[in-house]
Design a protein around this motif. Structure first.
Motif, PDB file in Angstrom:
ATOM      1  N   ASP A 273       0.999  -1.172   0.059  1.00 21.82           N
ATOM      2  CA  ASP A 273       0.054  -0.001  -0.077  1.00 21.82           C
ATOM      3  C   ASP A 273       0.854   1.304  -0.098  1.00 21.82           C
ATOM      4  O   ASP A 273       2.051   1.254   0.491  1.00 21.82           O
ATOM      5  CB  ASP A 273      -0.881   0.005   1.159  1.00 21.82           C
TER       6      ASP A 273
ATOM      7  N   PHE B 289      -2.686  -5.816  -3.515  1.00 22.38           N
ATOM      8  CA  PHE B 289      -3.044  -4.336  -3.290  1.00 22.38           C
ATOM      9  C   PHE B 289      -4.692  -4.480  -3.034  1.00 22.38           C
ATOM     10  O   PHE B 289      -5.389  -5.565  -3.488  1.00 22.38           O
ATOM     11  CB  PHE B 289      -2.846  -3.523  -4.521  1.00 22.38           C
TER      12      PHE B 289
ATOM     13  N   ASP C 262      -2.010   3.146  -6.455  1.00 17.80           N
ATOM     14  CA  ASP C 262      -0.799   2.635  -6.328  1.00 17.80           C
ATOM     15  C   ASP C 262       0.015   2.570  -7.438  1.00 17.80           C
ATOM     16  O   ASP C 262       1.286   2.696  -7.410  1.00 17.80           O
ATOM     17  CB  ASP C 262      -1.102   1.682  -5.374  1.00 17.80           C
TER      18      ASP C 262
ATOM     19  N   TYR D  45     -11.597  -1.352   2.244  1.00 13.40           N
ATOM     20  CA  TYR D  45     -10.817  -1.923   2.841  1.00 13.40           C
ATOM     21  C   TYR D  45     -10.997  -2.260   4.217  1.00 13.40           C
ATOM     22  O   TYR D  45     -11.355  -3.562   4.551  1.00 13.40           O
ATOM     23  CB  TYR D  45      -9.454  -1.538   2.722  1.00 13.40           C
TER      24      TYR D  45
ATOM     25  N   ASP E  37      -2.844  -1.430   6.895  1.00 15.68           N
ATOM     26  CA  ASP E  37      -3.221  -1.398   5.531  1.00 15.68           C
ATOM     27  C   ASP E  37      -2.493  -2.506   4.727  1.00 15.68           C
ATOM     28  O   ASP E  37      -3.093  -3.114   3.799  1.00 15.68           O
ATOM     29  CB  ASP E  37      -3.046  -0.074   4.698  1.00 15.68           C
ATOM     30  N   VAL E  38      -1.639  -3.059   5.449  1.00 17.60           N
ATOM     31  CA  VAL E  38      -0.815  -4.433   4.635  1.00 17.60           C
ATOM     32  C   VAL E  38      -0.902  -5.709   5.425  1.00 17.60           C
ATOM     33  O   VAL E  38      -0.797  -6.629   4.975  1.00 17.60           O
ATOM     34  CB  VAL E  38       0.397  -4.066   4.225  1.00 17.60           C
TER      35      VAL E  38
END
Length: 404
Positions: free
Chosen positions: A51, A102, A108, A141, A178-179
């Motif tokens: 991200d 992703f 991105d 997300y 986020d990852v």
């Protein structure tokens, strides 16, 4: 440093439960030595979740502010702002042995393509995968994490200025989330896609994301962002020319389009077609731009007035659908919802609003809904409905499809 023992911080990377808070955060990577070490470690993994955080409020192109990456047992934050050489990161993105994961990848990928001319491949976009598995159109997300992992990903820091330094622990923890959650989201979605045989359904969408043409915007097409309906041919020509000039200026100066010339000003210039600085300066929305950009605006107007009438876009493309076509669109929309519910797939992945309008207007339009895997699932049914070979009705309180 960035390679963390999962037992010290989170549950194992493929477990869908991050019940324990991170005891400590990995140091932010700011040197090429550490970045190379990280990327070498990630290159040995089957996948990496990625991200980026960026800003583009004051620029035409996004400014990369932060990179987050994770894999089984690895999680890291990279700070590119100290003029960090990101070549190891871009090499990882180009490494076809590692799947890049992703969520909503387009922006991105745009940044990576803009900075290095690299398209991350192979690519897995969890938003697209979620659509193919019935989790709704363009699910966020946070919503996907909540739905699949039963966890709340705090979005408090989503809209902060990621270019400001220093970044606090809470901001870094949010960025890592986020990852890190994305690892388990990916594992769940991938397993479900394999079970349902729907992996090929993603190929067309991913092909668009990995096509460099997706990220190349031609200034000649900038008029498509503006409204042409109800405008005269001369006004449309001026709008086309001004929009192209504004786009080139914004790209060259790396500033937002509105900082060059606002949409309101383009419409006002198109309405009055001024040919002198004196006339131009009387227009309220342009007055502040005359000193710095007046000559360029007038050159664009002159070019527009000299344009071949055949090269001016037809305003008819923006005319509303007829009453009959509108009614057909509504029927097709009901059919789309019924088919999507039966298949447990997001309607938008089967057919777009534009697809439905073209299906209503034309007998055999060139639309994705009539190609590939979509055609037998929805496209053929849409044509049959139009041709009176299929009907819609209610069965057990639900919309049902009846062949005729």
């Amino acid at each position: 440093m960035f390679v963390k023992n999962a037992s010290q911080s989170r549950e194992p990377p493929h477990s869908p439960s991050y019940n324990k808070r991170m005891i400590d955060l990995p140091p932010v990577i700011t040197s090429i030595t550490d970045l190379k070490t990280l990327c070498d470690a990630l290159a040995g993994q089957p996948y990496v979740t990625v991200d980026t955080e960026f800003m583009r409020q004051t620029t035409y192109r996004p400014k990369l502010c932060l990179i987050q990456m994770a894999a089984p047992g690895i999680e890291a934050v990279v700070d590119p702002l100290p003029n960090l050489d990101l070549s190891p990161f871009y090499a990882l993105m180009a490494n076809t042995a590692v799947v890049k994961v992703f969520h909503a990848a387009r922006q991105d990928i745009e940044i990576v393509w803009q900075e290095a001319g690299v398209i991350p491949m192979p690519l897995f976009d969890t938003q697209i995968a979620a659509m193919a598995l019935g989790h709704g159109d363009a699910i966020s997300y946070g919503a996907l994490v909540k739905k699949l992992l039963k966890k709340n990903h705090d979005k408090t820091y989503q809209a902060i200025d990621w270019c400001q330094r220093p970044l606090g622990p809470k901001q870094l923890e949010y960025a890592l989330g986020d990852v890190t959650y994305l690892r388990d989201v990916y594992a769940k979605l991938k397993q479900r896609l394999e079970q349902t045989g729907r992996e090929p359904w993603l190929e067309e969408e991913v092909a668009v994301l990995t096509d460099p043409k997706t990220y190349a915007f031609d200034p000649a097409d900038a008029w498509k962002r503006l409204k042409l309906g109800g405008k005269s041919r001369t006004a449309r020509s001026i709008i086309m020319e001004l929009a192209a000039w504004r786009e080139r200026a914004a790209q060259d100066e790396n500033v937002p389009r509105g900082r060059v010339l606002k949409d309101e000003a383009i419409y006002e210039v198109a309405k009055h077609a001024p040919r002198t600085l004196e006339t131009l300066s009387r227009l309220r929305s342009v007055r502040d731009s005359v000193r710095s950009r007046g000559d360029a605006i007038l050159r664009a107007v002159e070019a527009a007035l000299g344009r071949d009438p055949g090269d001016v876009v037809n305003a008819a493309a923006h005319v509303d659908l007829s009453a009959g076509a509108s009614a057909t669109v509504e029927l097709l929309r009901v059919l789309l919802k019924a088919v999507s519910a039966e298949l447990d797939i997001a309607p938008k992945l089967l057919a777009s609003a534009e697809d439905l309008e073209k299906l209503a207007q034309y007998d055999d339009p060139d639309v994705p809904a009539l190609k590939g895997w979509r055609r037998p699932l929805f496209g053929d049914k849409a044509l049959a409905l139009k041709e009176g070979r299929l009907a819609l009705g209610i069965k057990k309180n639900e919309v049902a499809v009846f062949p005729l």
